[in-house]
Design an enzyme around this catalytic site. Sequence first.
Site, PDB file in Angstrom:
ATOM      1  N   THR A   3      49.026  33.557  13.108  1.00  0.00           N
ATOM      2  CA  THR A   3      47.915  33.613  13.830  1.00  0.00           C
ATOM      3  C   THR A   3      46.941  34.547  13.470  1.00  0.00           C
ATOM      4  O   THR A   3      45.584  34.309  13.273  1.00  0.00           O
ATOM      5  CB  THR A   3      47.924  33.441  15.113  1.00  0.00           C
ATOM      6  OG1 THR A   3      49.056  32.688  15.549  1.00  0.00           O
ATOM      7  CG2 THR A   3      46.653  32.951  15.988  1.00  0.00           C
ATOM      8  N   HIS A  38      34.374  39.121  18.072  1.00  0.00           N
ATOM      9  CA  HIS A  38      33.501  38.442  19.363  1.00  0.00           C
ATOM     10  C   HIS A  38      33.036  39.496  20.103  1.00  0.00           C
ATOM     11  O   HIS A  38      33.139  40.545  20.199  1.00  0.00           O
ATOM     12  CB  HIS A  38      34.366  37.762  20.101  1.00  0.00           C
ATOM     13  CG  HIS A  38      35.115  36.481  19.367  1.00  0.00           C
ATOM     14  ND1 HIS A  38      34.125  35.332  18.958  1.00  0.00           N
ATOM     15  CD2 HIS A  38      36.220  36.395  18.855  1.00  0.00           C
ATOM     16  CE1 HIS A  38      34.983  34.756  18.245  1.00  0.00           C
ATOM     17  NE2 HIS A  38      36.312  35.145  18.214  1.00  0.00           N
ATOM     18  N   VAL A  50      64.536  37.355  15.055  1.00  0.00           N
ATOM     19  CA  VAL A  50      65.204  37.807  16.256  1.00  0.00           C
ATOM     20  C   VAL A  50      65.821  36.439  16.726  1.00  0.00           C
ATOM     21  O   VAL A  50      65.174  35.524  16.901  1.00  0.00           O
ATOM     22  CB  VAL A  50      64.300  38.276  17.244  1.00  0.00           C
ATOM     23  CG1 VAL A  50      64.959  38.535  18.729  1.00  0.00           C
ATOM     24  CG2 VAL A  50      63.713  39.760  16.707  1.00  0.00           C
ATOM     25  N   GLU A 105      45.915  34.915  22.234  1.00  0.00           N
ATOM     26  CA  GLU A 105      45.087  33.922  21.456  1.00  0.00           C
ATOM     27  C   GLU A 105      44.047  34.384  21.313  1.00  0.00           C
ATOM     28  O   GLU A 105      43.737  35.634  21.437  1.00  0.00           O
ATOM     29  CB  GLU A 105      44.917  32.738  22.107  1.00  0.00           C
ATOM     30  CG  GLU A 105      44.562  32.615  23.682  1.00  0.00           C
ATOM     31  CD  GLU A 105      43.665  31.442  23.726  1.00  0.00           C
ATOM     32  OE1 GLU A 105      42.970  30.995  22.702  1.00  0.00           O
ATOM     33  OE2 GLU A 105      43.276  31.188  24.905  1.00  0.00           O
ATOM     34  N   SER A 106      42.890  34.035  20.667  1.00  0.00           N
ATOM     35  CA  SER A 106      41.635  34.448  20.773  1.00  0.00           C
ATOM     36  C   SER A 106      40.985  34.835  22.026  1.00  0.00           C
ATOM     37  O   SER A 106      41.185  34.327  23.054  1.00  0.00           O
ATOM     38  CB  SER A 106      40.307  33.266  20.283  1.00  0.00           C
ATOM     39  OG  SER A 106      39.435  34.110  19.974  1.00  0.00           O
ATOM     40  N   SER A 137      38.797  32.812  12.430  1.00  0.00           N
ATOM     41  CA  SER A 137      37.643  32.832  11.664  1.00  0.00           C
ATOM     42  C   SER A 137      37.285  34.245  11.390  1.00  0.00           C
ATOM     43  O   SER A 137      36.129  34.243  10.976  1.00  0.00           O
ATOM     44  CB  SER A 137      36.725  32.198  12.767  1.00  0.00           C
ATOM     45  OG  SER A 137      36.914  30.781  13.284  1.00  0.00           O
ATOM     46  N   ILE A 141      48.931  42.343  17.018  1.00  0.00           N
ATOM     47  CA  ILE A 141      49.016  43.086  17.988  1.00  0.00           C
ATOM     48  C   ILE A 141      50.371  43.693  17.877  1.00  0.00           C
ATOM     49  O   ILE A 141      50.235  45.044  18.333  1.00  0.00           O
ATOM     50  CB  ILE A 141      49.296  41.958  19.161  1.00  0.00           C
ATOM     51  CG1 ILE A 141      48.190  41.021  19.406  1.00  0.00           C
ATOM     52  CG2 ILE A 141      49.852  42.571  20.595  1.00  0.00           C
ATOM     53  CD1 ILE A 141      47.023  41.778  19.945  1.00  0.00           C
ATOM     54  N   GLU A 156      59.876  41.402  12.144  1.00  0.00           N
ATOM     55  CA  GLU A 156      59.003  40.590  11.661  1.00  0.00           C
ATOM     56  C   GLU A 156      59.962  39.383  10.859  1.00  0.00           C
ATOM     57  O   GLU A 156      60.551  39.626   9.811  1.00  0.00           O
ATOM     58  CB  GLU A 156      57.847  41.029  10.703  1.00  0.00           C
ATOM     59  CG  GLU A 156      57.181  39.905  10.106  1.00  0.00           C
ATOM     60  CD  GLU A 156      56.485  39.112  11.088  1.00  0.00           C
ATOM     61  OE1 GLU A 156      55.974  39.472  11.986  1.00  0.00           O
ATOM     62  OE2 GLU A 156      56.617  37.826  11.001  1.00  0.00           O
TER      63      GLU A 156
END
Lengths: 493, 410
Positions: A43, A52, A173, A343-344, A48, A15, A34
């Site tokens: 994540t 989707h 951070v 999330e997913s 997987s 993201i 980062e």
Amino acid sequence: MAKTYDVVIVGAGVIGSAVARELSRYRLRTAVLEKNLDVCNETSGRNSAVVHGGFAYDTGTFKARFCVEGNRMMEQLSEELDFPFVRCGKVLVGNTEEDMQQLQRTMIQGAENGAEGLELIDEEKLHELVPAVVGKFAMWSKSSGIMDPFLFNIGLAENAHANGVSFFFDHEVTGIDRYKEGYRIHTVREKFDTRWVVNASGLGCKKISDMLGITGYRVIGSKGNYIVLNKKMGKLLPMPVYPVPSNTYMGIHVTPTVDGNVTVGPDAETTDDLSCYGVPQKNIDELAKSASGLWPHIRKADQIRTFSGILPKWVDENGVIQDFKIEIQDEIAPRAVNLVGIESPGLTGAVPIAQYVVELMKERETFTENPSFSPIRKGIVRFADCSRKEQERLIAENPDYGEMICQCEEVTRAEILEAIRNPLGVSTMTGIKYRTRAMMGQCQAGFCQMKIERMIEEELGIPETEILYSRRGSWLLSGKLREKTAVAEREGV
Amino acid sequence: MEQKDAVIIGGGPAGLAAALELYHQGIRDILILEREDHLGGILRQCIHDGFGLGRFKESLSGPEYAQIFIDEIEKYGIPFQTGSTVMDLTEERQITVINRKGVSRYQAKAVILAMGCKERSRGALGIPGERPAGVFTAGTAQAYMNLYNRMPAREVIILGSGDIGMIMARRLTLEGVHVQAVFEIMSHPSGLPRNMIQCLEDYNIPLYLSHTVTGIHGDSRLTGVTISEVDEQLKPIPGTEKEYSCDTLILSAGLIPDNQLSEEAGVALDPHTRGAVVDEHFQTSIPGVFAAGNVLHVHDLVDFVSMESEALAAEAAAYIRGEKLTACDLEIMPGKGVGHTVPQKVSGKKDFRLSLRVSGHYKDCRILVRQGTKVIGRKKMKKAIPAEMIQFTVKAEEIKGKEGLEVCVE
């Protein structure tokens, strides 16, 4: 002295990197902070790797919208950013009357969400698509696919970097203060002053949100464990096979990777510890057992690795999982885009999410276009994927292509050198691994890691004690055995 | 495409011995392909002694043992290419190889597989826990130290009492690293008795049998491991967990023949050895493709690897000369107490040398070769253990008919 930027993005996952790339279309000084030493360490790289279809989410949610949008643009992204993506489809396999009803509901919801290519199929068709799968019928989602999540994330970040975004690794951070017109961001290293902040910190979303003064979110971790099977197995599995999903959980599935491995998982356990990626024995056993009910080819002899990932889920006071939250709370934290519970399907939806973030920003400030923006990023040529003719040409041009370093995955010296010189300046062993596949094969770095370690030392001129495996503190070597080797002494070096 | 009488894949002990014996058998058109920059294979990093006791009646280091063969290869001018990786082997015995000069193709009359073996990785062992730095196979740690002059450890736990693990326990200790203990999941040591004494007992390194690692801790460098006792089914016993602090876990828990290339070519493998199924001529399921050494089955001593490769070379030379190798239709099956046998197929018309490993510990036992109810070969053993390969010759005169053979321990 603080460094000054227009926008600081917290988090270089998929993201944060996608937002960085979208912002690099404009004339803005943008920095990404980062805490890890590379992109996709949490994540974004631990999932997987499925693109989707968008049928599984409640209609009208961000999850449904961004998933469908992200799915549609994946060919274009794959071309622009040079990462592997295969629209192989997937099947959700059922056996009972209840399963059938659930699949029918999923079909309707999928159609409402705009998910394309959904079809209910019988056992015969199912076996035509995926031999050996266990099930009486299935929903076939033709638009689903698989991708390389590492190279997707790396591609986004490298393209953003090429268009002017600065990446700061090892910059956790530690605090955010309001400062002048914007914010002062404290890290474990230097300070950053910025007009805008984007909280794209994934598992850290609540922490950063709190630092911005937007309090009250409840975020839980949902940990999923996986088993990785060797490359012989991918040939037997043309597309991901899922059980019939519940509302909130996709179920343990088997998924081919773009490189021909198979992943088995994930299970789902709620956890408060968002940094513990250990895979317990009982989970490994249960994964293999459960997934064998879908696909009968899971054998211990083919297992090469396990891993786990944690999804940050935003839940209400009753523990019910909520939609993605993407907001600017102008009164509490102006010019701060707050993303909570991504999330997913965050991997599939990353770019539409980033575009939405930029829209929210543009509603509040006018950005000037960056005339030199280019959406194209070229990755490292994979010798193993080239034809023999191309391989011959590559070696003729650069003999380093003729030197095989990782035998299992057929990765050459030329590719590893290119990865060591990556534009983001990442120098970890896993950084080389994600960029080239070296060390990902059957022997799991047994034969090649020494060569790669030495190449990093020589290329970057850093001593062996400073070479890191993945995270800060993950030293690989404690030093040399002898300061002077026998050969060096004999030769008087 | 260049024609060759024999192409040998791998320039370790198996490949070198095969090349020399082919030469002595009159075959001159040979090519050895070695992926590393030097001949010698894994022996290059085995700087401890104990090699060659059988063959040369003296205790040599690995590099010394290899050098004897390399010197002869150079003396006879047998061609070899180092830094050369075989990308592809076909059923028609065509080989594609790359090196810094480019891509070359060869058509071989005979192909000799001599790729050796690989270690079982943490993933293959299925050890649960986190994935910090500091988990190495014994061979990887050995390569870091002996080939790269790099120290991968400070405080060490070793899992598995394989030979390389025990040798590394001693090597690390001699370099000032603290080796806390060796843990072995089986109820018996898996390496050679001599290494138990010379590498562990002499340095007061404890060996715990029926123990295994059930947890790996640390999100950056290894901080410790959980050790559990196991029951007779090798399952960890709940409640027996103990935590050990260490920064390095070394795995010495088995070797697997490296048959990536053979499998892609379609060579049939034996699920017991995980090497090729071969007949008494060391010929695989593909005519003209032969295998010997650790790629065929994991050996305990390099001396046996050299002998096996020489036996192979005699057969391969006959094949190259166009002689017909006797058809091998009799199957040999491992029976009670036997883990595997090599060869897996024989003609019954010729005496053959049988190699096998037992699957348990036996005292005062007999290894029997049966055809039906009739015992056609036997070897008396004072002691038989899985760590040691057993070899003896079986006479053809007793073999009658087409019924397969079974090997068992009594």
